[in-house]
Design a protein around this motif. Structure first.
Motif, PDB file in Angstrom:
ATOM      1  N   ASN A   1       0.824  -0.934   0.050  1.00  0.00           N
ATOM      2  CA  ASN A   1       0.060  -0.107  -0.156  1.00  0.00           C
ATOM      3  C   ASN A   1       0.809   1.108  -0.074  1.00  0.00           C
ATOM      4  O   ASN A   1       1.807   1.446   0.838  1.00  0.00           O
ATOM      5  CB  ASN A   1      -0.794  -0.098   1.170  1.00  0.00           C
ATOM      6  CG  ASN A   1      -1.932   1.336   1.068  1.00  0.00           C
ATOM      7  OD1 ASN A   1      -2.681   1.465   0.090  1.00  0.00           O
ATOM      8  ND2 ASN A   1      -2.012   1.981   2.264  1.00  0.00           N
TER       9      ASN A   1
ATOM     10  N   VAL B   1       1.725   5.492  -0.070  1.00  0.00           N
ATOM     11  CA  VAL B   1       1.271   6.801   0.232  1.00  0.00           C
ATOM     12  C   VAL B   1       1.479   7.537  -1.115  1.00  0.00           C
ATOM     13  O   VAL B   1       2.747   7.655  -1.582  1.00  0.00           O
ATOM     14  CB  VAL B   1       2.105   7.457   1.380  1.00  0.00           C
ATOM     15  CG1 VAL B   1       1.492   9.085   1.624  1.00  0.00           C
ATOM     16  CG2 VAL B   1       1.416   6.551   2.753  1.00  0.00           C
TER      17      VAL B   1
ATOM     18  N   ARG C   1      -1.745   0.275  -5.213  1.00  0.00           N
ATOM     19  CA  ARG C   1      -2.870   1.077  -4.838  1.00  0.00           C
ATOM     20  C   ARG C   1      -2.532   1.788  -3.279  1.00  0.00           C
ATOM     21  O   ARG C   1      -1.248   1.627  -2.995  1.00  0.00           O
ATOM     22  CB  ARG C   1      -3.608  -0.581  -3.852  1.00  0.00           C
ATOM     23  CG  ARG C   1      -2.609  -1.358  -3.042  1.00  0.00           C
ATOM     24  CD  ARG C   1      -3.435  -2.774  -2.618  1.00  0.00           C
ATOM     25  NE  ARG C   1      -2.570  -3.594  -1.953  1.00  0.00           N
ATOM     26  CZ  ARG C   1      -2.447  -3.685  -0.618  1.00  0.00           C
ATOM     27  NH1 ARG C   1      -3.313  -2.732   0.388  1.00  0.00           N
ATOM     28  NH2 ARG C   1      -1.769  -4.458   0.147  1.00  0.00           N
ATOM     29  N   SER C   2      -3.438   2.695  -3.115  1.00  0.00           N
ATOM     30  CA  SER C   2      -3.029   3.782  -2.431  1.00  0.00           C
ATOM     31  C   SER C   2      -4.334   3.972  -1.602  1.00  0.00           C
ATOM     32  O   SER C   2      -5.371   4.183  -2.034  1.00  0.00           O
ATOM     33  CB  SER C   2      -2.634   4.880  -2.879  1.00  0.00           C
ATOM     34  OG  SER C   2      -2.334   5.896  -2.143  1.00  0.00           O
ATOM     35  N   SER C   3      -4.137   4.272  -0.127  1.00  0.00           N
ATOM     36  CA  SER C   3      -5.387   4.685   0.583  1.00  0.00           C
ATOM     37  C   SER C   3      -5.111   6.218   1.223  1.00  0.00           C
ATOM     38  O   SER C   3      -5.920   6.751   1.885  1.00  0.00           O
ATOM     39  CB  SER C   3      -5.585   3.600   1.910  1.00  0.00           C
ATOM     40  OG  SER C   3      -4.339   3.576   2.659  1.00  0.00           O
ATOM     41  N   CYS C   4      -3.799   6.563   0.944  1.00  0.00           N
ATOM     42  CA  CYS C   4      -3.552   8.130   1.284  1.00  0.00           C
ATOM     43  C   CYS C   4      -2.998   8.899   0.037  1.00  0.00           C
ATOM     44  O   CYS C   4      -2.015   8.553  -0.592  1.00  0.00           O
ATOM     45  CB  CYS C   4      -2.309   7.886   2.399  1.00  0.00           C
ATOM     46  SG  CYS C   4      -2.804   7.231   3.837  1.00  0.00           S
ATOM     47  N   HIS C   5      -3.754  10.033   0.114  1.00  0.00           N
ATOM     48  CA  HIS C   5      -3.360  10.898  -1.109  1.00  0.00           C
ATOM     49  C   HIS C   5      -2.953  12.314  -0.478  1.00  0.00           C
ATOM     50  O   HIS C   5      -4.035  12.839   0.097  1.00  0.00           O
ATOM     51  CB  HIS C   5      -4.521  10.962  -2.119  1.00  0.00           C
ATOM     52  CG  HIS C   5      -4.840   9.637  -2.616  1.00  0.00           C
ATOM     53  ND1 HIS C   5      -4.368   9.126  -3.956  1.00  0.00           N
ATOM     54  CD2 HIS C   5      -5.628   8.604  -2.232  1.00  0.00           C
ATOM     55  CE1 HIS C   5      -4.624   7.949  -4.148  1.00  0.00           C
ATOM     56  NE2 HIS C   5      -5.869   7.726  -3.129  1.00  0.00           N
TER      57      HIS C   5
ATOM     58  N   LEU D   1       1.136   3.927   7.560  1.00  0.00           N
ATOM     59  CA  LEU D   1      -0.206   3.758   6.759  1.00  0.00           C
ATOM     60  C   LEU D   1       0.271   3.582   5.093  1.00  0.00           C
ATOM     61  O   LEU D   1      -0.789   3.680   4.345  1.00  0.00           O
ATOM     62  CB  LEU D   1      -0.743   5.254   6.665  1.00  0.00           C
ATOM     63  CG  LEU D   1      -1.312   5.835   8.020  1.00  0.00           C
ATOM     64  CD1 LEU D   1      -1.911   7.192   7.915  1.00  0.00           C
ATOM     65  CD2 LEU D   1      -2.283   4.769   8.660  1.00  0.00           C
ATOM     66  N   GLY D   2       1.569   3.197   5.045  1.00  0.00           N
ATOM     67  CA  GLY D   2       1.725   2.779   3.625  1.00  0.00           C
ATOM     68  C   GLY D   2       3.460   3.076   3.279  1.00  0.00           C
ATOM     69  O   GLY D   2       4.159   3.471   4.348  1.00  0.00           O
TER      70      GLY D   2
END
Length: 293
Positions: free
Chosen positions: A189, A191, A213-217, A232-233
């Motif tokens: 994952n 950032v 794949r990313s959950s933090c932008h 977080l990544g």
């Protein structure tokens, strides 16, 4: 419209009000207002929206501004050329830069240049890759630092190769002790940042066909590292960015090794004003010395 009106227009844009523009130009607010109103009547359309908080450009003014900047920059180049012919060393240089170059190189570069050119004024503008590109294209800056991945149609002189690193949380376990294989990143994952600040990393992902794949932008380097430190990544970062980072993370070289190439750009390299040309030569020499170390 006269050159003075162009100067008034641009100063109003920069200051955001007739009052502040009047103070900068040592004119009365009524003289500023009259000059703009006369120009608007001459042109047949409004240049500014007036409100109690100041003024903003209309769409007409926004479209006209690049042409006015071109005229003002041409006049500045003419005045500097005249000074050079008379053996003088005055002038100004406006430089656009992104954060890691600003943090690592600009202080020493400007200081060393000013020692030998004390009468040349230097203005620094920091922004994203897209900001610097647009500033060069519209004449806001004379020179701009960009990477080869972000310079688009602008000519660029390569200056510095900046290694790309994989940045991970302290708890992250790698398959190898001293480096990270790019193929190992497919399941991770990330950032991530927008392309305006992250063009080099996006190019790397595309080159190696990495679908991440990313959950933090986020929008800046420090926030990216903060998210990584919090677990977080992971992320890919240029080595320059990691200098003096206050967060506790681990960094690993990539295999195969990757880098971004930083360079200096200008709109018309053959038509630089004397002061700009002096700065350009200084930048080339400055980075030549760095690369020898």
């Amino acid at each position: 419209m006269t050159l003075l009106v162009y100067q008034i227009f641009q100063t109003v844009v920069e200051q955001g009000s007739f009052q502040h523009a009047a103070e900068v130009l040592n004119l009365t607010p009524s003289a500023i207002s009259h000059a703009i109103s006369t120009a608007e009547k001459e042109l047949g359309f409004p240049l500014f929206n007036r409100n109690k908080n100041g003024v903003t450009l209309t769409s007409y003014g926004e479209n006209l501004q690049p042409y006015i900047l071109t005229v003002l920059n041409s006049d500045a180049k003419l005045q500097q050329a005249i000074l050079e012919f008379n053996g003088l060393t005055h002038g100004s240089v406006k430089i656009g830069t992104f954060s890691s170059v600003c943090n690592n190189f600009i202080p020493d570069l400007v200081t060393s240049f000013s020692k030998s050119h004390p009468n040349i004024e230097i203005k620094i503008y920091q922004g994203t890759y897209d900001d610097v590109y647009n500033w060069i294209k519209t004449g806001v800056v004379d020179l701009g630092f960009l990477s080869e991945s972000s310079c688009k149609d602008l000519p660029i002189v390569p200056l510095y190769k900046d290694e790309l690193l994989c940045v991970v949380p302290k708890s992250f376990r790698t398959k190898r002790q001293s480096y990270i294989q790019l193929t190992d990143l497919k399941e991770q994952n990330f950032v991530s940042q927008s392309e305006s600040t992250d063009a080099d990393i996006q190019k790397l992902f595309s080159k190696h066909d990495l679908q991440i794949r990313s959950s933090c932008h986020v929008v800046d380097d420090l926030s990216t590292i903060a998210m990584v430190a919090a677990g977080l990544g992971i992320c890919i970062m240029p080595k320059l960015v990691m200098n003096h980072i206050p967060y506790d993370v681990n960094m690993y070289p990539l295999k195969p090794a990757e880098h971004r190439t930083i360079g200096i750009c200008s709109l018309n390299p053959e038509l630089m004003a004397p002061a700009v040309k002096s700065m350009h030569k200084h930048i080339l020499k400055f980075f030549k010395n760095i690369n020898k170390k």
